[in-house]
Design an enzyme around this catalytic site. Structure first.
Site, PDB file in Angstrom:
ATOM      1  N   GLY A  12       0.807  -1.184   0.050  1.00  0.00           N
ATOM      2  CA  GLY A  12      -0.156   0.052   0.050  1.00  0.00           C
ATOM      3  C   GLY A  12       0.914   1.544   0.059  1.00  0.00           C
ATOM      4  N   ASP A  13       0.277   2.370  -0.088  1.00  0.00           N
ATOM      5  CA  ASP A  13       0.798   3.637  -0.163  1.00  0.00           C
ATOM      6  C   ASP A  13       1.690   3.854  -1.513  1.00  0.00           C
ATOM      7  OD1 ASP A  13      -0.710   4.395   2.149  1.00  0.00           O
ATOM      8  OD2 ASP A  13       0.657   3.503   3.522  1.00  0.00           O
ATOM      9  N   GLY A  15       1.553   5.230  -4.201  1.00  0.00           N
ATOM     10  CA  GLY A  15       1.340   6.446  -5.057  1.00  0.00           C
ATOM     11  C   GLY A  15       0.117   6.201  -6.106  1.00  0.00           C
ATOM     12  N   LYS A  16      -0.478   4.951  -5.573  1.00  0.00           N
ATOM     13  CA  LYS A  16      -1.933   4.796  -6.539  1.00  0.00           C
ATOM     14  C   LYS A  16      -2.586   5.939  -6.828  1.00  0.00           C
ATOM     15  CE  LYS A  16      -3.252   2.036  -3.399  1.00  0.00           C
ATOM     16  NZ  LYS A  16      -1.966   1.886  -2.562  1.00  0.00           N
ATOM     17  N   GLY A  40      -5.619   5.822   1.951  1.00  0.00           N
ATOM     18  CA  GLY A  40      -5.634   7.181   1.897  1.00  0.00           C
ATOM     19  C   GLY A  40      -4.792   7.667   0.705  1.00  0.00           C
ATOM     20  N   HIS A  41      -5.093   8.242  -0.236  1.00  0.00           N
ATOM     21  CA  HIS A  41      -4.594   8.604  -1.265  1.00  0.00           C
ATOM     22  C   HIS A  41      -4.537  10.201  -1.747  1.00  0.00           C
ATOM     23  CE1 HIS A  41      -6.483   4.446  -3.449  1.00  0.00           C
ATOM     24  NE2 HIS A  41      -5.647   4.237  -2.301  1.00  0.00           N
ATOM     25  N   GLN A 222      -4.827  -0.188  -0.827  1.00  0.00           N
ATOM     26  CA  GLN A 222      -4.075  -1.071  -0.238  1.00  0.00           C
ATOM     27  C   GLN A 222      -3.036  -1.794  -1.215  1.00  0.00           C
ATOM     28  OE1 GLN A 222      -7.729  -1.706   0.727  1.00  0.00           O
ATOM     29  NE2 GLN A 222      -6.893  -0.118   1.834  1.00  0.00           N
ATOM     30  N   THR A 237      -5.336  -6.826   5.019  1.00  0.00           N
ATOM     31  CA  THR A 237      -6.720  -6.152   5.337  1.00  0.00           C
ATOM     32  C   THR A 237      -7.713  -7.064   5.216  1.00  0.00           C
ATOM     33  OG1 THR A 237      -7.944  -3.976   4.804  1.00  0.00           O
ATOM     34  CG2 THR A 237      -6.759  -5.250   2.900  1.00  0.00           C
ATOM     35  N   PRO A 302       4.258   6.687  11.651  1.00  0.00           N
ATOM     36  CA  PRO A 302       5.379   6.829  10.668  1.00  0.00           C
ATOM     37  C   PRO A 302       5.479   5.156   9.825  1.00  0.00           C
ATOM     38  CG  PRO A 302       5.997   6.673  13.132  1.00  0.00           C
ATOM     39  CD  PRO A 302       4.613   6.486  13.043  1.00  0.00           C
TER      40      PRO A 302
HETATM   41  P1  GDP Z   1      -1.239   5.592  -2.124  1.00  0.00           P
HETATM   42  O1  GDP Z   1      -2.138   5.399  -1.092  1.00  0.00           O
HETATM   43  O2  GDP Z   1      -0.822   4.390  -2.944  1.00  0.00           O
HETATM   44  O3  GDP Z   1      -2.312   6.561  -3.053  1.00  0.00           O
HETATM   45  O4  GDP Z   1      -0.184   6.509  -1.692  1.00  0.00           O
HETATM   46  P2  GDP Z   1      -0.492   7.697  -0.620  1.00  0.00           P
HETATM   47  O5  GDP Z   1      -0.918   8.787  -1.095  1.00  0.00           O
HETATM   48  O6  GDP Z   1      -0.663   7.208   0.804  1.00  0.00           O
HETATM   49  O7  GDP Z   1       1.357   7.785  -0.297  1.00  0.00           O
HETATM   50  C1  GDP Z   1       2.044   8.329  -1.527  1.00  0.00           C
HETATM   51  C2  GDP Z   1       2.931   9.571  -1.056  1.00  0.00           C
HETATM   52  O8  GDP Z   1       3.864   9.925  -2.026  1.00  0.00           O
HETATM   53  C3  GDP Z   1       1.781  10.869  -1.238  1.00  0.00           C
HETATM   54  O9  GDP Z   1       2.221  11.811  -0.259  1.00  0.00           O
HETATM   55  C4  GDP Z   1       2.184  11.597  -2.540  1.00  0.00           C
HETATM   56  O10 GDP Z   1       1.661  12.862  -2.662  1.00  0.00           O
HETATM   57  C5  GDP Z   1       3.545  11.232  -2.757  1.00  0.00           C
HETATM   58  N1  GDP Z   1       3.999  10.964  -4.087  1.00  0.00           N
HETATM   59  C6  GDP Z   1       3.851  10.284  -4.828  1.00  0.00           C
HETATM   60  N2  GDP Z   1       4.462  10.173  -6.152  1.00  0.00           N
HETATM   61  C7  GDP Z   1       5.391  10.818  -5.657  1.00  0.00           C
HETATM   62  C8  GDP Z   1       6.974  11.091  -6.169  1.00  0.00           C
HETATM   63  O11 GDP Z   1       7.303  10.625  -7.293  1.00  0.00           O
HETATM   64  N3  GDP Z   1       7.854  11.704  -5.287  1.00  0.00           N
HETATM   65  C9  GDP Z   1       7.534  11.962  -4.068  1.00  0.00           C
HETATM   66  N4  GDP Z   1       8.526  12.830  -3.382  1.00  0.00           N
HETATM   67  N5  GDP Z   1       6.432  11.811  -3.603  1.00  0.00           N
HETATM   68  C10 GDP Z   1       5.463  11.216  -4.302  1.00  0.00           C
HETATM   69  P1  IMO Z   2      -3.743   2.837   0.419  1.00  0.00           P
HETATM   70  O1  IMO Z   2      -4.856   2.578  -0.197  1.00  0.00           O
HETATM   71  C1  IMO Z   2      -0.999   0.997   3.660  1.00  0.00           C
HETATM   72  C2  IMO Z   2      -3.122  -1.690   6.792  1.00  0.00           C
HETATM   73  C3  IMO Z   2      -3.191  -1.326   8.030  1.00  0.00           C
HETATM   74  C4  IMO Z   2      -2.967  -2.565   8.707  1.00  0.00           C
HETATM   75  C5  IMO Z   2      -3.720  -3.537   7.720  1.00  0.00           C
HETATM   76  C6  IMO Z   2      -5.220  -3.930   8.353  1.00  0.00           C
HETATM   77  O2  IMO Z   2      -3.525   4.219   1.026  1.00  0.00           O
HETATM   78  O3  IMO Z   2      -2.665   2.443  -0.028  1.00  0.00           O
HETATM   79  P2  IMO Z   2      -7.292  -2.361   8.033  1.00  0.00           P
HETATM   80  O4  IMO Z   2      -7.878  -0.727   8.647  1.00  0.00           O
HETATM   81  O5  IMO Z   2      -7.433  -2.351   6.501  1.00  0.00           O
HETATM   82  O6  IMO Z   2      -7.731  -3.639   8.712  1.00  0.00           O
HETATM   83  O7  IMO Z   2      -5.736  -2.642   8.405  1.00  0.00           O
HETATM   84  O8  IMO Z   2      -3.922  -2.975   6.560  1.00  0.00           O
HETATM   85  N1  IMO Z   2      -3.682  -0.897   5.593  1.00  0.00           N
HETATM   86  C7  IMO Z   2      -2.719  -0.120   4.732  1.00  0.00           C
HETATM   87  N2  IMO Z   2      -1.604   0.236   4.645  1.00  0.00           N
HETATM   88  N3  IMO Z   2      -2.039   1.484   2.745  1.00  0.00           N
HETATM   89  C8  IMO Z   2      -3.439   1.574   2.979  1.00  0.00           C
HETATM   90  O9  IMO Z   2      -4.056   1.788   1.943  1.00  0.00           O
HETATM   91  C9  IMO Z   2      -3.798   0.428   3.899  1.00  0.00           C
HETATM   92  N4  IMO Z   2      -5.193  -0.075   4.347  1.00  0.00           N
HETATM   93  C10 IMO Z   2      -4.876  -0.785   5.331  1.00  0.00           C
HETATM   94  O10 IMO Z   2      -2.007  -0.374   8.477  1.00  0.00           O
HETATM   95  O11 IMO Z   2      -1.594  -3.052   8.682  1.00  0.00           O
HETATM   96 MG    MG Z   3      -2.143   5.392   0.967  1.00  0.00          MG
END
Ligand code: GDP
Ligand code: IMO
Ligand code: MG
Length: 428
Positions: A12-13, A15-16, A40-41, A222, A237, A302
């Site tokens: 997850g996270d 950069g989707k 959280g996107h 995720q 999840t 963190p």
């Molecule tokens: P998602 O859950 O997959 O949509 O990813 P998140 O938004 O949780 O985390 C990605 C983080 O990286 C966000 O704060 C974006 O704004 C940031 N981000 C995305 N692409 C880039 C990149 O190429 N460089 C940097 N520095 N930040 C980026």
């Molecule tokens: P995005 O879409 C990162 C993780 C939680 C925990 C586990 C189970 O932003 O990538 P839950 O509340 O779903 O039952 O928690 O999954 N988790 C994520 N980690 N990015 C996410 O979404 C997540 N959604 C759930 O931290 O470890």
């Molecule tokens: Mg996220």
């Protein structure tokens, strides 16, 4: 290529949100199919930063139909707050469709999520405490409440009465607060009235769009390693963030998926508990966390940080059939003294290239790394692959070599335009 799945290839996270927003420039429809406000996107548009949780990342384009499909779990209160936040930032023209089959996150789901975590003690999952797991559990247990039930107030009251008869017994056993029908009804009635006009049969809408050959983007939440079936169970999840889950969770036939883009961070992060073989618990990990702002969008925790793990990415490739990769947060690696990429694991003396099914085995996996040359130049304004430093190009080529997937997009900053396109994967 009309129907594209965006899938998280790690934990997850990745950069989707940024990729979906970028590709949405050529989309007619953007669909979230699973998860809820555990996601959280983050999307940066100019000076504004948006953190979407339930709402699809196509919301910024008034022409795009944004669909919350049947596989999602929706917290109506949180969703309305999210919409309010968007409206306050001027996002007032949008098209939104919520599946009448999506399940509703109720207040007791959140209570149970918190209690389960507490009961597990040191074995806690580290959930987002948004009630996701308990809501999906009720769905599977056939005692869930769906959006279609919620917005029909007569049905809602009846279903709520029946459901609370069961749930209150469970809540009592867990030592949690029991709920009164009126208490929930009065609150949720207000949400129902506000959401009513958005609720419909989204499978029918998607069918119509498919017949018209419209461009549909399925925005995963995720990541593969958090998949209920294929992830690091139980540290996962409660839904499946894979391409395979998309047809079921959207109510379309599998044959309509044309292409899958895997979103891959240039390193690895994980929020919450569970095994993480390439985790860096040293100053390099801290450095990447600070430069990459690796703090959870939803819980502000963190994020745990580690080297890029291609065993994980290859696993995601196998499960979802990833056709191309979007390499994200590449700029964060600039200036690092020594870069490593994990290309296999050693488990009990044997080299393996897959993810073992048991936690016990996965925890014993030792990553095998290759070490790569690094670069010092700022790459955040580069728009053309050929202009990247040689070492950065090499990093990309190593990923392609070990995964056999072409890296078609490279992100060098959070902004939409900080994107290197090597191949157009979604044309209008
Ligand atoms: P998602 O859950 O997959 O949509 O990813 P998140 O938004 O949780 O985390 C990605 C983080 O990286 C966000 O704060 C974006 O704004 C940031 N981000 C995305 N692409 C880039 C990149 O190429 N460089 C940097 N520095 N930040 C980026
Ligand atoms: P995005 O879409 C990162 C993780 C939680 C925990 C586990 C189970 O932003 O990538 P839950 O509340 O779903 O039952 O928690 O999954 N988790 C994520 N980690 N990015 C996410 O979404 C997540 N959604 C759930 O931290 O470890
Ligand atoms: Mg996220």
């Amino acid at each position: 290529m009309s129907r594209l799945v965006v899938v998280g290839s790690q934990w997850g996270d990745e950069g989707k949100g940024k990729v979906t927003d970028f590709l949405a420039q050529n989309a007619d429809v953007v669909v979230r199919t699973q998860g809820g406000n555990n996601a959280g996107h983050t999307i940066k548009i100019g000076n504004e930063k948006f953190a979407l949780q339930t709402i699809p990342s196509g919301i910024f384009n008034p022409n795009i139909k944004n669909v919350l499909a049947n596989g999602m779990v929706i917290n109506p209160k949180a969703m309305l707050n999210e919409l309010k936040g968007l409206e306050e930032k001027g996002i007032i023209n949008y098209k939104l469709y919520i599946s009448n089959r999506a399940h509703v996150i109720m207040p007791y789901h959140i209570d149970i999520d918190g209690a389960n975590e507490q009961f597990k003690g040191e074995h806690k999952i580290g959930t987002t405490k948004k009630g996701i797991g308990p809501c999906y559990a009720d769905k599977a247990n056939r005692i869930g409440i769906r959006m279609g039930d919620l917005v029909n107030l007569t049905t809602f009251r009846k279903v709520l009465e029946e459901t609370l008869l069961i749930k209150n017994k469970e809540l009592k056993m867990l030592g949690l607060k029991e709920y009164d029908v009126d208490e929930i009804y009065d609150e949720y009635k207000e949400y129902a009235l506000q959401l009513k006009d958005f609720v419909c049969d989204t499978s029918l809408i998607l069918d119509e769009e498919i017949k018209q050959n419209k461009n549909i983007l399925f925005e995963g939440a995720q990541g593969t390693m958090l998949c209920l079936d294929h992830g690091t169970y139980p540290y996962v999840t409660s839904s499946s963030p894979t391409a395979a889950s998309v047809p079921l969770n959207a109510g379309i036939a599998p044959k309509y998926i044309d292409h899958c883009v895997g979103i891959c961070k240039a390193y690895t992060t994980r929020v919450g508990e569970g095994p993480f073989p390439t985790e860096l618990k040293d100053s390099l990990g801290d450095h990447i966390r600070e430069v990459g702002h690796e703090y959870g969008t939803v819980t502000k925790r963190p994020r745990r940080v580690g080297y890029l793990d291609l065993v994980v990415v290859n696993y995601a490739k196998r499960i979802s059939g990833i056709d191309s990769l979007a390499l994200m947060l590449f700029d964060v690696l600039t200036g690092i003294k020594e870069l490593k990429i994990c290309v296999s694991y050693t488990l009990d003396g044997n080299i393996i290239n897959t993810i073992p099914s048991t936690l016990d085995e996965y925890e014993r996996c030792i990553p095998n790394y290759i070490t790569l040359p690094t670069w010092q130049e700022d790459i955040t304004n580069i728009k053309d692959f050929s202009k990247l430093p040689l070492e950065a190009k090499n990093y990309v080529k190593v990923i392609e070599k070990y995964t056999g997937i072409s890296v078609d997009m490279i992100s060098v900053g959070a902004e939409r335009n900080q994107t290197i396109i090597r191949k157009q994967i979604f044309n209008k």
